[in-house]
Design an enzyme around this catalytic site. Structure first.
Site: not given
Lengths: 503, 503
Positions: B264-265, B268, B294
């Site tokens: 997830h990170e 980003h 997101e």
């Protein structure tokens, strides 16, 4: 008056916040920053440094100091207010007397020379840096002139590191020191050399780090207000009195590297962690001089960390950490190994005894270069000559001679080296005074109890921050001005025993 | 004109340097800072934030923008100059329209409420925060009023996270989404639940971290321009386009925690690392909205990282990292485990299917609170009611209900949640468009080749930074405005197959 003092606190606080932020950015740069961050990091640091400098040179701050001074002096010359105003005025004057154009020109020059030096040193090519180094000498003289009049042209440069110290008094101390060190080194190196092979085995990194930080913590480095990380060149840095960090590097095949660098940096950190919390956010919440700073790192590294009482008490723990490597090595072999004295051309690799000779020659060269008695072109020969006389070594190359240290290639010539030896002198003088007050300290060190020594240092040295000068601290803590005697006594006793010398 | 643009670059650069320094101080605060550093760190951050804010609200900057605007617009509305001026003006207006007194008052209020909430949540004591939360609602309305006129009172608050988005259009999308999600969750939860015990064994931390960062790197997270550290609440942060960092946390007894938070990170971070390098130092070098941000994290975490093609190709590597735990677990069991759907009261623990329902109810409550249709005192009951209707759960406590998320207790009510669902919608719409352009992407994902997908995202989404709005990016990248269809199609197909649903 209260409003003025509040304004002063706000202005100093903002300056301190900017400096502390810059310090964190520099710490990160050498510990965790990925290489892709470097260009932007340079810009960010330039901005923070400039904004901090603007705050110090703001004419409104100088006017505020003028308004405050009479009341501060009326409060007594030793009052917090008077000391704070004096230190701030010193910083403001130092920041304002040097024109911004000069600062910028020197920054550019220094960047160019440093970059050139990083290539000239491995290439052993002094000629590639000679003319730029000559310009550094010239600009160092020009820097000093902004602070005229002075007794010696090196004085304003020395003041940057060791406020209040002068070339003349340092020269006198260093001449005394040299007169004893040269024959002492001769005597030691005629004796059987120590065998340090026990340090040159393979030691796992986690165990090295764990042992070092465990000792540093016992010395008094408070990990709730600090931490340790790895880097290439170990250093200590501070972002507030509650956040004082050290770094170290580990060499898997040399046990002494990480261990003594950790104890050294922890000594610096213990100093900063014990500065009076009431000084936080002001320029008083800093070390009073680099010499005193170095005295604290050297005291814990050498007078404690390389002492026989310490290892009598702690060698079994080190053996337990490295049973295969040290289980069969007796204490006295290990103790001799970590105190091995040898003639070598490199300052940073030097032992306690020869170290001072490396520094004294650099200090003398700085004075001669600034005075115009030595030309930069003649430096390599002068260096070789002096290395032969004082150290008894013949540096095979300039890379191992006058190109070895970064200092002159990344800053002023003048004031760059004396702190290392002043620190050694003070470390012995402080330790001697602490043991006179508390004769139980050596036994406590053996027993792993460091609170008496640390408290003595905290209340006599650390707590004062910059509120007292190095001179004041040495005199009040030890009962006499800085002297070479305690350090020379320490060396004679310790190394006399180690190398079986007769007095 | 050139001089004006240079001045703009200098002003924006200084603002950016201060913001980046503050970001590093915040990163350090949650990764490495010892507890003793926190008080001073708060002061340092306040100073950096204030100085950055002063630069943005400097009337000279507003005048400079006025001078530059005509020439920038003449260069074409899509020119770098015109887009830069528009974005800077947006930021300047947002910073100047809110009086400094209001900013300070809200900061104080927010600190008080946050502190109260940290005790009220574990104590399950909504009454302890109710009146302060009511004041937050009031101050959120007051904030919106600084930007009047608006269509809906939530619009200025939504604009903070998702510039250009409006309550009306979001409500329409969310109503559509809810109408499908509620029956879909019903259908799934009537089927046999997935068994996720294979994720709930003991997994060593170093192997967890190594596997996660290896996948993140393959996705395209560039470790020469970034790094990963551990923290309590994972996040991504950036100090320049060359220094983009992620953090994660490891739970030894839940394999999915560190793994999916890392992916997830990393999503980003890949976004930020691919923003046009020419934008560096300006406000264009940022994500265009939290929704688009997101979408990138969710795309790599879910549409790639929880997909069957990905694990067909990579499950053997995970099994090799954890042979004792996963060696005997077949791929389909593991795939079902990481895509387990269940009714639960907690948003942050929710799966892909139920997640949207958690967010939609929060968004609706924000609108109703701001409109005055819902009183803060009635929030706990309204929450329970809606949790029953939409999620089919009965939150046993307010701690698992309206006290669970920090957002309203540490910021405005309004605009705090919609980005999460907008990001999910966009992630599916972007992925669908990328696969339409490059139908080979799923096979490539299975083969561990991510360059086609990453390049499509980089050139259609990332590179634009803030130079294009979220609307522009979605429309130009996917050929149509934001819609719920791709996301709902994705869920129906994936979970239809997983849970054996008939269409």
């Amino acid at each position: 008056m209260d409003a003025d003092f509040n304004e002063l606190a706000v202005r100093l606080g903002e300056h301190n916040d900017l400096q502390s932020a810059a310090a964190l950015l520099r710490w990160d740069q050498t510990t965790y920053m990925p290489e892709g961050g470097s260009v932007a990091r340079g810009r960010q640091l330039a901005t923070l440094d400039r904004l901090a400098h603007e705050r110090l040179t703001d004419p409104a701050l100088a006017r505020l100091l003028d308004r405050i001074t009479p009341a501060a002096e009326r409060a007594g010359k030793d009052s917090f207010a008077a000391r704070l105003v004096r230190v701030v005025r010193h910083d403001v004057e130092r920041a304002t007397k040097v024109p911004a154009t000069f600062v910028a020109a020197f920054a550019n020059h220094r960047t160019e020379l440093y970059e050139r030096w990083t290539r000239a040193r491995p290439a052993n090519d002094f000629a590639a840096v000679a003319s730029l180094l000559a310009k550094t000498v010239e600009m160092s003289r020009a820097y000093a002139e902004f602070f005229a009049p002075f007794d010696h042209v090196a004085d304003p440069l020395i003041d940057l590191a060791d406020p209040g110290m002068r070339a003349a008094s340092i020269r006198a101390l260093f001449a005394e020191l040299r007169a004893t060190l040269v024959p002492l080194v001769d005597a030691i190196t005629r004796a059987t050399p120590a065998d340090d092979r026990c340090l040159r085995q393979v030691f796992a990194e986690p165990e090295q780090l764990a042992f070092g930080i465990a000792v540093a913590t016992k010395f008094g480095f408070d990990l709730t207000r600090g931490r340790q990380d790895k880097t290439v060149h170990p250093f200590m840095t501070k972002f507030s009195l509650g956040d004082v960090r050290i770094t170290t590097r580990v060499r898997p095949n040399l046990l002494s590297e990480a261990l003594f660098s950790t104890l050294h940096e922890a000594g610096h950190a213990i100093y900063e962690q014990n500065i009076d919390a009431a000084f936080e956010g002001t320029p008083l919440a800093d070390a009073t001089s680099l010499g005193v700073h170095e005295s604290q790192s050297r005291l814990w590294e050498n007078l404690v960390g390389r002492s026989l009482p310490f290892w009598r008490g702690h060698y079994p723990q080190l053996q337990a950490a490295f049973p295969a490597q040290l289980g069969g090595v007796p204490l006295d072999v290990f103790y001799r190994a970590i105190n091995r004295v040898e003639r070598s051309p490199i300052r940073t690799a030097a032992d306690e005894v020869t170290y001072g000779l490396h520094v004294i020659m650099r200090f003398d060269f700085e004075c001669e270069l600034l005075e115009g008695k030595l030309a930069v072109a003649d430096l390599p020969d002068a260096w070789r000559e002096r290395a032969r006389t004082d150290l008894g070594v013949d540096p095979p190359t300039d890379a191992n001679g006058c190109l070895q240290d970064v200092h002159w290639y990344d800053g002023y010539v003048g004031g760059a080296f004396q702190s290392y030896v002043l620190g050694n002198l003070m470390s012995a003088q402080f330790f001697d005074a602490a043991v006179r007050s508390h004769p139980e300290i050596p036994q406590q060190i053996e027993a792993g109890q460091f609170a008496t020594l640390r408290s003595w240092l905290a209340s006599n040295v650390h707590v004062h921050g910059r509120a007292r000068s190095a001179d004041e601290i040495v005199t009040s803590a030890t009962g006499r001005p800085l002297s070479t005697a305690p350090f020379l006594d320490y060396l004679r006793t310790k190394y006399g025993a180690l190398y079986g010398l007769t007095a």
